[in-house]
Design an enzyme around this catalytic site. Structure first.
Site, mmCIF file in Angstrom:
data_model
loop_
_atom_site.group_PDB
_atom_site.id
_atom_site.type_symbol
_atom_site.label_atom_id
_atom_site.label_comp_id
_atom_site.label_asym_id
_atom_site.label_seq_id
_atom_site.Cartn_x
_atom_site.Cartn_y
_atom_site.Cartn_z
ATOM 1 C CD GLU A 1 -1.762 2.304 1.930
ATOM 2 O OE1 GLU A 1 -1.610 3.284 1.261
ATOM 3 O OE2 GLU A 1 -1.748 2.833 2.436
ATOM 4 C CB CYS B 1 -1.215 7.423 1.638
ATOM 5 S SG CYS B 1 -2.190 5.914 2.453
#
Length: 485
Positions: free
Chosen positions: A258, A292
């Protein structure tokens, strides 16, 4: 509020210091002051943790005893709830995370995720009967089994430590894997505290969960190469993700990644552009932009561009950068001097590329690591400010010329993690959202972040999904068995 006991490693069920006694300082990013010392795990410590995880997987009943796994996860869930106040104080002190965020991604949602994944593990269909068929003329009954991958190296970043630690540890343990958790050196204490609660308040067998906190990347790198590790689950930068994928390739480990994002918030020409601009500026300030999935490109109709810039700037000015212990704080410090310098380099780059600051544009000269919330105007989507992940409270406003152009801008990125679309017409917003290549999207203000919803990205934002059933199944292998019918 008081902080928990000094951090220790968790290896083979025992809380221990580093084998050579070495430690390193843990700093409060809001002040720059030392708040504790973390154990600097040695290569021998990491080796011992891997060996313990391997033994626990191969020689205990953990991988096959679903009831034990569910019981232990519920114990850990209870322990976290019972120690929520101390965990919150540590999160603010070690991460600089404003308290309000801990009611969502910082603590409450990931802790609830442990309850959710324990329930899932208890009810999950680990075997599926495919029935009887006669492949090649041989009548056979086929069964598909789902079994744990094995030993998982969980490598986590500093921005939202508890959320990401639990998003890996919870599903991996629920699936029957054993885990070596390696946190970022900027935020080791929260991971060590998770290990302490697991050791002292659950019945986890020795070696099932191990926590090591080496400061050295070289010491930690064995987690990606050691053949005793079956899977690496990593959250962090795209550059590091590439390196981990390459390091894991010789042993063909399963790799979950990720990675970064540069998500676009799109206002179509029938949207309330001012509302979208204000909401996106607010989001870009949360936790100093250190997320993010935060939308850091605001994409608005060209004829409403000046209005969007003005509203975004006014919103950021009203938020400011505040002490994270203040109950009203939204934007705290960035995590470190290194990160502050990185963000500052992008602010200087914005000027070099021809951008202007509608507000902000500078670091703040005070103790700790602070950056002004910043709105950058005057750049197009080809600029580095619009293409590269900054991880600071910096929003770039970009003009679009209609729905097709907005989709082009959103997709014209190496990343594909998140984003949003707003329109006065829900079906129009849905149609645009379906064309955007990202793993999560908010449509007209919808919220996707939840333990049961898979999270991950397209393109260079990663491989695989975390949370939800898909996140649980990342830690399972598939075995097909056949017997005479």
């Amino acid at each position: 509020m008081s902080l928990p006991p000094p951090p220790l490693l968790l290896i083979d069920g025992t809380l221990v210091p580093a084998s050579d006694g070495a430690t390193y300082a843990v700093l409060n990013p809001a002040t720059g002051a030392e708040i504790g010392q973390a154990p600097d795990a040695t290569a021998a410590d990491v080796d011992a943790a891997i060996a313990a995880a391997r033994r626990a997987f191969d020689e205990s009943d953990w991988s096959t005893d679903v009831a034990l796994r569910v019981h232990c996860l519920r114990q850990l869930h209870r322990a976290l709830l019972d120690h929520a106040e101390t965990f919150g104080a540590l999160t603010t002190a070690e991460v600089g995370m404003p308290a309000f965020m801990q009611t969502a991604a910082g603590f409450d949602v990931p802790v609830d995720g442990l309850r959710w994944v324990a329930d899932l593990a208890e009810s999950y269909a680990y075997e599926t009967d495919l029935g009887v068929a006669a492949p090649m003329g041989i009548r056979s009954r086929r069964t598909v089994r789902r079994e744990p991958v094995g030993v998982v190296a969980a490598i986590t970043p500093w921005n939202v430590p508890t959320q990401i630690n639990l998003a890996k540890v919870g599903p991996a343990l629920a699936a029957g894997c054993t885990v070596v958790l390696k946190p970022a050196p900027d935020t080791p204490w929260l991971a060590c505290e998770l290990g302490r609660l697991a050791a002292e308040h659950t019945g986890l067998p020795p070696g099932v969960l191990n926590v090591v906190s080496p400061r050295s990347d070289e010491v930690a790198s064995v987690l990606t190469t050691d053949p005793r590790v079956d899977m690496v689950s990593f959250t962090g930068s795209t550059a590091t993700g590439r390196a981990i994928m390459a390091a894991a390739a010789p042993t063909l480990k399963r790799v979950f990644l990720e990675l970064g994002g540069k998500s676009a918030a799109i206002a179509l020409d029938d949207a309330d552009v001012a509302a979208v601009a204000g909401a996106t500026a607010f989001t870009a300030c949360i936790h100093a932009g250190q997320g993010c999935a935060i939308t850091t490109r605001l994409v608005v109709p060209r004829e409403r561009y000046d209005e969007a810039v003005r509203v975004a700037a006014q919103t950021m000015e009203s938020i400011g950068a505040q002490d994270p212990t203040d109950p009203g704080a939204i934007c705290g410090p960035v995590i470190s001097q290194v990160q502050r310098d990185r963000v500052e380099s992008y602010l200087r780059l914005a000027e070099e590329e021809g951008g202007t600051f509608a507000t902000g544009g500078h670091v703040i000269d005070r103790d700790g690591f602070w950056v002004e919330p910043t709105v950058v105007a005057g750049l197009d989507n080809s600029s580095r400010l619009a293409q590269e992940e900054i991880f600071g409270p910096v929003l770039v406003v970009i003009a679009h010329d209609g729905d097709d152009d907005a989709v082009r801008i959103a997709n014209e990125s190496a990343y594909g993690l998140s984003g949003s679309v707003d329109s006065g017409d829900l079906e129009r917003a849905r149609a645009v959202a379906r064309r955007i290549r990202t793993g999560t999207l908010a449509v007209n203000g919808g919220v996707w972040f939840s333990p049961d919803a898979p999270f991950g990205g397209y393109k260079q934002s990663g491989v695989g999904r975390e949370m939800g059933v898909a996140g649980f199944e990342e830690y399972l292998e598939t075995k097909t068995m056949a017997e005479p019918a």
